[in-house]
Design an enzyme around this catalytic site. Sequence first.
Site, short mmCIF file in Angstrom:
data_model
loop_
_atom_site.label_atom_id
_atom_site.label_comp_id
_atom_site.label_asym_id
_atom_site.label_seq_id
_atom_site.Cartn_x
_atom_site.Cartn_y
_atom_site.Cartn_z
N GLY A 41 31.18 69.55 81.67
CA GLY A 41 30.01 68.72 81.41
C GLY A 41 28.81 69.30 82.13
N GLY A 44 29.90 70.92 85.54
CA GLY A 44 30.80 72.06 85.39
C GLY A 44 30.17 73.22 84.65
N HIS A 265 27.09 48.52 82.97
CA HIS A 265 25.77 48.73 82.36
C HIS A 265 25.36 47.50 81.57
CE1 HIS A 265 22.52 50.47 80.11
NE2 HIS A 265 22.61 51.57 80.80
N SER A 283 20.86 52.56 75.22
CA SER A 283 20.18 53.11 76.40
C SER A 283 19.32 52.11 77.15
CB SER A 283 19.30 54.28 75.98
OG SER A 283 18.42 54.60 77.03
N ARG A 329 20.33 48.16 87.12
CA ARG A 329 21.43 47.80 86.23
C ARG A 329 22.32 46.69 86.78
NH1 ARG A 329 23.02 53.92 84.20
NH2 ARG A 329 21.20 54.10 82.88
#
Lengths: 657, 254
Positions: A41, A44, A265, A283, A329
Amino acid sequence: MLNSKIPAGSLDKKWEDYKGHCKLVNPANKRNMEVIIVGTGLAGASAAASLGELGYKVKAFCFQDSPRRAHSIAAQGGINAAKNYQNDGDSVFRLFYDTVKGGDYRAREANVHRLAEVSGNIIDQCVAQGVPFAREYGGLLSNRSFGGTQVQRTFYAAGQTGQQLLLGAYSALERQVALGNVTMYNRHEMLDIVVIDGKARGIIARDLITGKLERHFGHAVLLASGGYGNVFYLSTNAMGSNVTAAWKATRKGAFFGNPCYTQIHPTCIPVSGDHQSKLTLMSESLRNDGRIWVPKKQNDTRKPSDIPEDERDYYLERRYPAFGNLVPRDVASRAAKERCDAGYGVGSSKQAVYLDFAFNMDRYGRIEASKRQISNPSADEIRKLGKEVVAEKYGNLFDMYAKITGENPYEVPMRIYPAVHYTMGGLWVDYELMTTVTGLYALGEANFSDHGANRLGASALMQGLADGYFVIPYTLGNYLAGEIGTKAYSLDHPAFIEAEKNVQSTIDKLMNIKGTKSVDHFHKKLGKIMWDKCGMARNEQGLKEAIVEIQQLRAEFWKDVRIPGDANEFNPELEKAGRVADFLELGELMCVDALNRRESCGGHFREESQTDEGEAQRDDANFSYVSAWEYKGESQFELHKEALEFVECKPTQRSYK
Amino acid sequence: MEHYNMNLTLKVWRQKNADAQGKFETYPVSGISSEMSFLEMFDVLNERLINEGKEPIAFDHDCREGICGACSMHINGRAHGPWAGTTTCQLHMRAFKDGDTLTVEPWRAGSFPVVKDLTVDRGAFDRIIEAGGYVSVNTGNAQDANNILVPKDDADAAFAAAACIGCGACVAACKNSSAMLFVSAKVSQLALLPQGQPEKKSRALNMIAQMDKEGFGSCTNTGACEAECPKEISLTNIARLNREYINAGFTYEK
């Protein structure tokens, strides 16, 4: 004893001093040093590309069919950076301060400051790679706001920022593959760490196509394997996201930091039925332009359009006037749960609140009409122009919502509810990102270090890329400089043979159970225990029950799971079984950690610890520390504490009012 | 929206591994909710197969949000099924009605060999990116991000091309199994941005050469790729790739 190796000196000089004094490896020696990276990701892939560019021999592993599919790809909203391009008062210090405060004073100051310092370099690097960020008409980069901040510092590419950043890192990685500096192992899963004389020296990986186990040597091993939100079964994580790499490291001696810090979230599409396999995020950037409300009357079954303005409760704007819909959040999630639990929820399940764009669509429509010099535009005209503006900002998110729910969010408000999204906890690492196993590192979401008890929006992408592009290239060298005399170990070293044997015997054990229930059966049950008793709100009694229930479920799993097919072939059920087996151990540790932390902080609301108004009550006197857990055997964990010191950011009760 | 349940007949391609002979198997499935995603319907079927002691159907999937590009089913002759601009994971069962028969196949293209059942190997796409789908800039080399202005229209067009998820639907939809839409999306993204200029010629030539080496077919401009692309990548990218390629062919000196 935990040594976080934070450099001496003032906060704003620590990283500079570190870089000026850390040991280096000369280019000729780099060519002989092998580095293993698990996960491709943002953390990495950026680490693999950067270390490959430096000349190290890198081997990168991912379980997906291509590194481009890592779950970073799904991040929507954006990436923070202290560029202050908007001239609205941003600075490295502000980004640092917002992040420590947003994390509810449970993050390490020195790490967060470093993160803020390198944030600007990340944007520069990504633009240079050809990442197409959103721009203004003048050709400059565009910014937007995210929760928990009062400046505009978030860079974005529509609602696909993670995709664009990952593809940038992926292309840099593939370039190093072409140059021969990185060898890529797709469809490979790491199943154990090989430790020799106290140092990480390699991994055992399973080729997922053939089922064959492989031994790989590395002078150092980097885990960038992501978070463990899938322990809840339903989360916004990809189906394959798992804790296996991090958990194998835990079993090999790496301490696990703050396992109970989960981010729930606030804006996800609500659960629609028992068949549900995953949850989808909408989002946080939508909270810029959407207003959250519920009816003022309990159990109101009217259509949202039939509820007049004065019968709507914009509860975030009411409770938190300073931040309104842009509270962090954790605050937004708890407030939604509070309204739904009190009977004001909407939709058929009553477990949802409205996210309504009508107000801002009209505002944008009027601005557009003014720009185009349309005098006295009709309401329809205004709405049409406003829709175009909103479509440009969030089109892909609105389309996704429509496909999943069958409703048109341009016409009716979205229904949203909190869902598990991110895990702030992870492998404990020191300032150099090294775990408690020498030579074993953890990057990105896989480590615990930067987000405390609650991550602010648009900070995960920043951290993943900071670790991979700008931190590990320095800190890894500082370690490997002492390893230049170490020759590659033979793959027939007893430690490799032993580790492979253990992996093989676990696989054999799983295949030989031949029980009656599918892997998913157990995973769903675990998820329900975790969500009910270790989710948004927790209490002592529930956590104690959860620990017993998880132990029972784990015993049942090892007696009765059914894995069809063969171990020596492509077998997705076997892959899932191994991951769920690890979740069944991690879930218990999460509850143990949550039980120990008798305070509310960040995303973690402990019912015994609340203010008179029902807000989360932190307990700095007793819990201002990182919980680092050492694995001592099944159901046995020893707590080590890293005390947190706050020099620049003195803890206060967080207020977004 | 009204929800309903349906019974369906599935004809699914089963193939044990790359070397085995494959065939269609027929599975009746019942009580499928219109609210389910297409892959959740497969989850239900697989759960049943496991309970019956049979092997579940292998298929690639990961994010289930339409962005990772892993899912790859050919449904009733269409890549990713009947909805335009939609990946299989985002296709929902309300696209179908009670009694329908659905034929589900893996991507069919020589360059995407079957791994098992509906899973294929798309490694060729990684190798095409390796051939030039990048800007050669090492970490740490970058100047301030706002030093080079990029016209908004160019940035938007580059983003539209960069939205490609590398799923391979374009190849599966094409009668020639051409990968031109995939290659053109990356070449266009970088050709439209100032950062991509220094390598634009070698990039177009090398990526096309790798595409040919992987055995993908030629483009005959039928537009099936654009019609089936879940991210609605435009055919104009192929026109741009052709311009870049021809220009590079005439002017690249090395």
